[in-house]
Design a protein around this motif. Structure first.
Motif, PDB file in Angstrom:
ATOM      1  N   ALA A 146       0.823  -1.210   0.000  1.00  0.00           N
ATOM      2  CA  ALA A 146       0.000   0.000   0.000  1.00  0.00           C
ATOM      3  C   ALA A 146       0.855   1.257   0.000  1.00  0.00           C
ATOM      4  O   ALA A 146       0.356   2.360   0.223  1.00  0.00           O
ATOM      5  N   GLY A 147       2.157   1.087  -0.211  1.00  0.00           N
ATOM      6  CA  GLY A 147       3.049   2.245  -0.271  1.00  0.00           C
ATOM      7  C   GLY A 147       3.957   2.322   0.931  1.00  0.00           C
ATOM      8  O   GLY A 147       4.068   1.380   1.717  1.00  0.00           O
ATOM      9  N   GLY A 148       4.617   3.452   1.107  1.00  0.00           N
ATOM     10  CA  GLY A 148       5.510   3.631   2.239  1.00  0.00           C
ATOM     11  C   GLY A 148       6.851   2.976   2.006  1.00  0.00           C
ATOM     12  O   GLY A 148       7.255   2.674   0.884  1.00  0.00           O
ATOM     13  N   LEU A 149       7.545   2.717   3.087  1.00  0.00           N
ATOM     14  CA  LEU A 149       8.922   2.215   3.021  1.00  0.00           C
ATOM     15  C   LEU A 149       9.014   0.870   2.321  1.00  0.00           C
ATOM     16  O   LEU A 149       9.938   0.624   1.553  1.00  0.00           O
ATOM     17  N   LEU A 150       8.033  -0.003   2.560  1.00  0.00           N
ATOM     18  CA  LEU A 150       8.107  -1.353   2.008  1.00  0.00           C
ATOM     19  C   LEU A 150       8.217  -1.343   0.487  1.00  0.00           C
ATOM     20  O   LEU A 150       8.944  -2.139  -0.101  1.00  0.00           O
ATOM     21  N   SER A 151       7.505  -0.423  -0.160  1.00  0.00           N
ATOM     22  CA  SER A 151       7.518  -0.383  -1.626  1.00  0.00           C
ATOM     23  C   SER A 151       8.860   0.061  -2.185  1.00  0.00           C
ATOM     24  O   SER A 151       9.121  -0.074  -3.369  1.00  0.00           O
ATOM     25  N   LYS A 152       9.728   0.579  -1.317  1.00  0.00           N
ATOM     26  CA  LYS A 152      11.013   1.095  -1.774  1.00  0.00           C
ATOM     27  C   LYS A 152      12.198   0.186  -1.424  1.00  0.00           C
ATOM     28  O   LYS A 152      13.236   0.268  -2.042  1.00  0.00           O
ATOM     29  N   ILE A 153      12.015  -0.662  -0.422  1.00  0.00           N
ATOM     30  CA  ILE A 153      13.150  -1.447   0.055  1.00  0.00           C
ATOM     31  C   ILE A 153      13.219  -2.841  -0.531  1.00  0.00           C
ATOM     32  O   ILE A 153      14.131  -3.598  -0.244  1.00  0.00           O
ATOM     33  N   GLY A 154      12.246  -3.224  -1.361  1.00  0.00           N
ATOM     34  CA  GLY A 154      12.278  -4.540  -1.952  1.00  0.00           C
ATOM     35  C   GLY A 154      11.382  -5.513  -1.223  1.00  0.00           C
ATOM     36  O   GLY A 154      10.363  -5.140  -0.662  1.00  0.00           O
ATOM     37  N   THR A 155      11.778  -6.769  -1.214  1.00  0.00           N
ATOM     38  CA  THR A 155      10.936  -7.835  -0.680  1.00  0.00           C
ATOM     39  C   THR A 155      10.771  -7.745   0.842  1.00  0.00           C
ATOM     40  O   THR A 155      11.723  -7.478   1.562  1.00  0.00           O
ATOM     41  N   SER A 156       9.556  -7.988   1.285  1.00  0.00           N
ATOM     42  CA  SER A 156       9.259  -7.971   2.717  1.00  0.00           C
ATOM     43  C   SER A 156      10.030  -9.073   3.450  1.00  0.00           C
ATOM     44  O   SER A 156      10.231 -10.176   2.924  1.00  0.00           O
ATOM     45  N   LYS A 157      10.434  -8.778   4.672  1.00  0.00           N
ATOM     46  CA  LYS A 157      11.128  -9.763   5.501  1.00  0.00           C
ATOM     47  C   LYS A 157      10.163 -10.813   6.055  1.00  0.00           C
ATOM     48  O   LYS A 157      10.580 -11.764   6.702  1.00  0.00           O
ATOM     49  N   LYS A 158       8.872 -10.622   5.792  1.00  0.00           N
ATOM     50  CA  LYS A 158       7.875 -11.582   6.286  1.00  0.00           C
ATOM     51  C   LYS A 158       7.597 -12.711   5.294  1.00  0.00           C
ATOM     52  O   LYS A 158       6.791 -13.609   5.573  1.00  0.00           O
ATOM     53  N   VAL A 159       8.223 -12.646   4.141  1.00  0.00           N
ATOM     54  CA  VAL A 159       8.032 -13.694   3.135  1.00  0.00           C
ATOM     55  C   VAL A 159       8.412 -15.055   3.715  1.00  0.00           C
ATOM     56  O   VAL A 159       9.431 -15.202   4.400  1.00  0.00           O
ATOM     57  N   ASP A 160       7.549 -16.048   3.474  1.00  0.00           N
ATOM     58  CA  ASP A 160       7.719 -17.437   3.929  1.00  0.00           C
ATOM     59  C   ASP A 160       7.526 -17.596   5.442  1.00  0.00           C
ATOM     60  O   ASP A 160       7.895 -18.633   6.007  1.00  0.00           O
ATOM     61  N   LYS A 161       6.947 -16.593   6.084  1.00  0.00           N
ATOM     62  CA  LYS A 161       6.699 -16.696   7.530  1.00  0.00           C
ATOM     63  C   LYS A 161       5.206 -16.712   7.824  1.00  0.00           C
ATOM     64  O   LYS A 161       4.396 -16.178   7.068  1.00  0.00           O
ATOM     65  N   GLU A 162       4.857 -17.345   8.966  1.00  0.00           N
ATOM     66  CA  GLU A 162       3.467 -17.383   9.412  1.00  0.00           C
ATOM     67  C   GLU A 162       3.032 -15.976   9.808  1.00  0.00           C
ATOM     68  O   GLU A 162       3.735 -15.290  10.556  1.00  0.00           O
ATOM     69  N   ILE A 163       1.887 -15.560   9.303  1.00  0.00           N
ATOM     70  CA  ILE A 163       1.407 -14.216   9.589  1.00  0.00           C
ATOM     71  C   ILE A 163      -0.048 -14.236  10.041  1.00  0.00           C
ATOM     72  O   ILE A 163      -0.803 -15.171   9.751  1.00  0.00           O
ATOM     73  N   PHE A 164      -0.424 -13.187  10.754  1.00  0.00           N
ATOM     74  CA  PHE A 164      -1.807 -12.923  11.123  1.00  0.00           C
ATOM     75  C   PHE A 164      -2.324 -11.918  10.103  1.00  0.00           C
ATOM     76  O   PHE A 164      -1.670 -10.910   9.828  1.00  0.00           O
ATOM     77  N   VAL A 165      -3.476 -12.200   9.506  1.00  0.00           N
ATOM     78  CA  VAL A 165      -4.004 -11.374   8.416  1.00  0.00           C
ATOM     79  C   VAL A 165      -5.316 -10.724   8.839  1.00  0.00           C
ATOM     80  O   VAL A 165      -6.217 -11.398   9.330  1.00  0.00           O
ATOM     81  N   LYS A 166      -5.414  -9.409   8.652  1.00  0.00           N
ATOM     82  CA  LYS A 166      -6.656  -8.692   8.913  1.00  0.00           C
ATOM     83  C   LYS A 166      -7.057  -7.948   7.650  1.00  0.00           C
ATOM     84  O   LYS A 166      -6.285  -7.161   7.113  1.00  0.00           O
ATOM     85  N   ILE A 167      -8.269  -8.215   7.164  1.00  0.00           N
ATOM     86  CA  ILE A 167      -8.792  -7.534   5.992  1.00  0.00           C
ATOM     87  C   ILE A 167      -9.887  -6.586   6.461  1.00  0.00           C
ATOM     88  O   ILE A 167     -10.902  -7.019   7.014  1.00  0.00           O
ATOM     89  N   GLY A 168      -9.654  -5.291   6.288  1.00  0.00           N
ATOM     90  CA  GLY A 168     -10.627  -4.305   6.728  1.00  0.00           C
ATOM     91  C   GLY A 168     -11.760  -4.205   5.727  1.00  0.00           C
ATOM     92  O   GLY A 168     -11.515  -4.055   4.536  1.00  0.00           O
ATOM     93  N   GLY A 169     -13.012  -4.256   6.248  1.00  0.00           N
ATOM     94  CA  GLY A 169     -14.142  -4.230   5.340  1.00  0.00           C
ATOM     95  C   GLY A 169     -15.238  -3.288   5.754  1.00  0.00           C
ATOM     96  O   GLY A 169     -16.416  -3.584   5.549  1.00  0.00           O
ATOM     97  N   GLY A 170     -14.912  -2.152   6.380  1.00  0.00           N
ATOM     98  CA  GLY A 170     -15.942  -1.204   6.788  1.00  0.00           C
ATOM     99  C   GLY A 170     -16.797  -1.787   7.886  1.00  0.00           C
ATOM    100  O   GLY A 170     -16.383  -1.898   9.031  1.00  0.00           O
ATOM    101  N   LYS A 171     -18.011  -2.209   7.520  1.00  0.00           N
ATOM    102  CA  LYS A 171     -18.926  -2.779   8.515  1.00  0.00           C
ATOM    103  C   LYS A 171     -18.363  -4.055   9.111  1.00  0.00           C
ATOM    104  O   LYS A 171     -18.558  -4.357  10.286  1.00  0.00           O
ATOM    105  N   TYR A 172     -17.667  -4.829   8.276  1.00  0.00           N
ATOM    106  CA  TYR A 172     -17.099  -6.089   8.740  1.00  0.00           C
ATOM    107  C   TYR A 172     -15.578  -6.064   8.625  1.00  0.00           C
ATOM    108  O   TYR A 172     -15.012  -5.372   7.784  1.00  0.00           O
ATOM    109  N   GLN A 173     -14.944  -6.875   9.453  1.00  0.00           N
ATOM    110  CA  GLN A 173     -13.520  -7.134   9.325  1.00  0.00           C
ATOM    111  C   GLN A 173     -13.346  -8.643   9.311  1.00  0.00           C
ATOM    112  O   GLN A 173     -14.159  -9.383   9.880  1.00  0.00           O
ATOM    113  N   TYR A 174     -12.278  -9.085   8.662  1.00  0.00           N
ATOM    114  CA  TYR A 174     -12.027 -10.512   8.515  1.00  0.00           C
ATOM    115  C   TYR A 174     -10.616 -10.824   9.001  1.00  0.00           C
ATOM    116  O   TYR A 174      -9.690 -10.052   8.775  1.00  0.00           O
ATOM    117  N   PHE A 175     -10.471 -11.988   9.634  1.00  0.00           N
ATOM    118  CA  PHE A 175      -9.203 -12.368  10.244  1.00  0.00           C
ATOM    119  C   PHE A 175      -8.882 -13.821   9.906  1.00  0.00           C
ATOM    120  O   PHE A 175      -9.769 -14.679   9.890  1.00  0.00           O
TER     121      PHE A 175
END
Length: 250
Positions: A66-95
């Motif tokens: 979504a922009g910021g530092l990550l888009s400039k430094i290359g690949t995320s250090k979280k690649v291949d790691k277990e992550i917690f995911v939150k998708i914002g959906g206004g009235k609803y959120q998903y996890f």
């Protein structure tokens, strides 16, 4: 006619398997924000992405920075790691949980959405009431520990036992470094704000002459938010199971 449980519509519940695809497709159409972090890490560890497309056959959700530092430094250090995911959906959120992947060939990030996805409305709206099974203590300091009346990811409430303390817990007052003790787990609350003060009533709805303080949690770390969400969800589901078992059989 039986009274409806006001919290039913706010229950943290898993999506039916056939709902996952349509939800993720809508998320991509609306370019919803996806927040990810490694389980147990702080809020400073959060990375934000945008839904790009959902490939149903492989259950692959493609996302982009979504922009910021990550888009400039290359690949995320979280690649291949277990992550917690939150998708914002206004009235609803998903996890859900997943693993962050990166395709060097296509130069894109993606997660495989093959685990259970939970949905909830604004989590602060869901209140799990204290009971003999739900034990709550809210600690402001060593001299001020209250029995919590309810808990949500957004706050708690308690009775102000001494009427002389009503002003101390007036709306807008903020207390630093508090703790929530909830069924054997401790949650650190960086700041607790008195969101409201209102008359206390007994089980029959009669005023007790005391006041209640409604507390809003502020400054929660992503780790605390994650743990509190999971703990409330687990206890809420256990409560539902107890209610079902308590119902008389036909």
């Amino acid at each position: 006619m039986a009274k409806k449980d006001a919290n039913k519509k706010h229950y943290f519940s898993p999506l039916d398997a056939d709902e996952n695809g349509p939800m993720l497709e809508r998320a991509c159409e609306d370019k919803l924000l996806v927040s990810i972090w490694i389980q147990g890490k702080s809020e400073n560890d959060v990375e934000e992405y945008e839904c790009v497309r959902y490939e149903a056959e492989e259950k692959k959700l493609v996302i982009k920075s979504a922009g910021g530092l990550l888009s400039k430094i290359g690949t995320s250090k979280k690649v291949d790691k277990e992550i917690f995911v939150k998708i914002g959906g206004g009235k609803y959120q998903y996890f859900t949980y997943s693993v962050l992947h990166y395709s060097k060939e296509k130069k894109e990030y993606f997660v495989i959405m093959n685990r259970e996805i939970f949905k909830t409305q604004q989590r602060s709206n869901y209140r799990l009431m204290a009971s003999k099974f739900i034990k709550l203590k809210f600690k402001i300091d060593d001299d001020h520990i209250f029995d919590g009346l309810d808990v949500s990811a957004g706050g708690t409430s308690f009775v102000i036992e001494d009427t002389d303390d009503n002003e101390k817990y007036a709306q807008g007052v903020i207390f630093p470094d508090c703790e929530l003790h909830f069924n054997g787990k401790k949650f650190n609350i960086p700041e607790a704000k008195v969101a409201a003060q209102f008359p206390d009533k007994d089980a029959a709805g009669n005023p007790t002459g005391k006041q209640r303080a409604g507390i809003a949690f502020m400054g929660l770390s992503s780790r605390t938010e994650e743990d509190l969400f999971i703990h409330i969800n687990g206890e809420a589901r256990a409560e539902e199971m107890r209610k079902k078992l308590a119902k008389p059989k036909d």
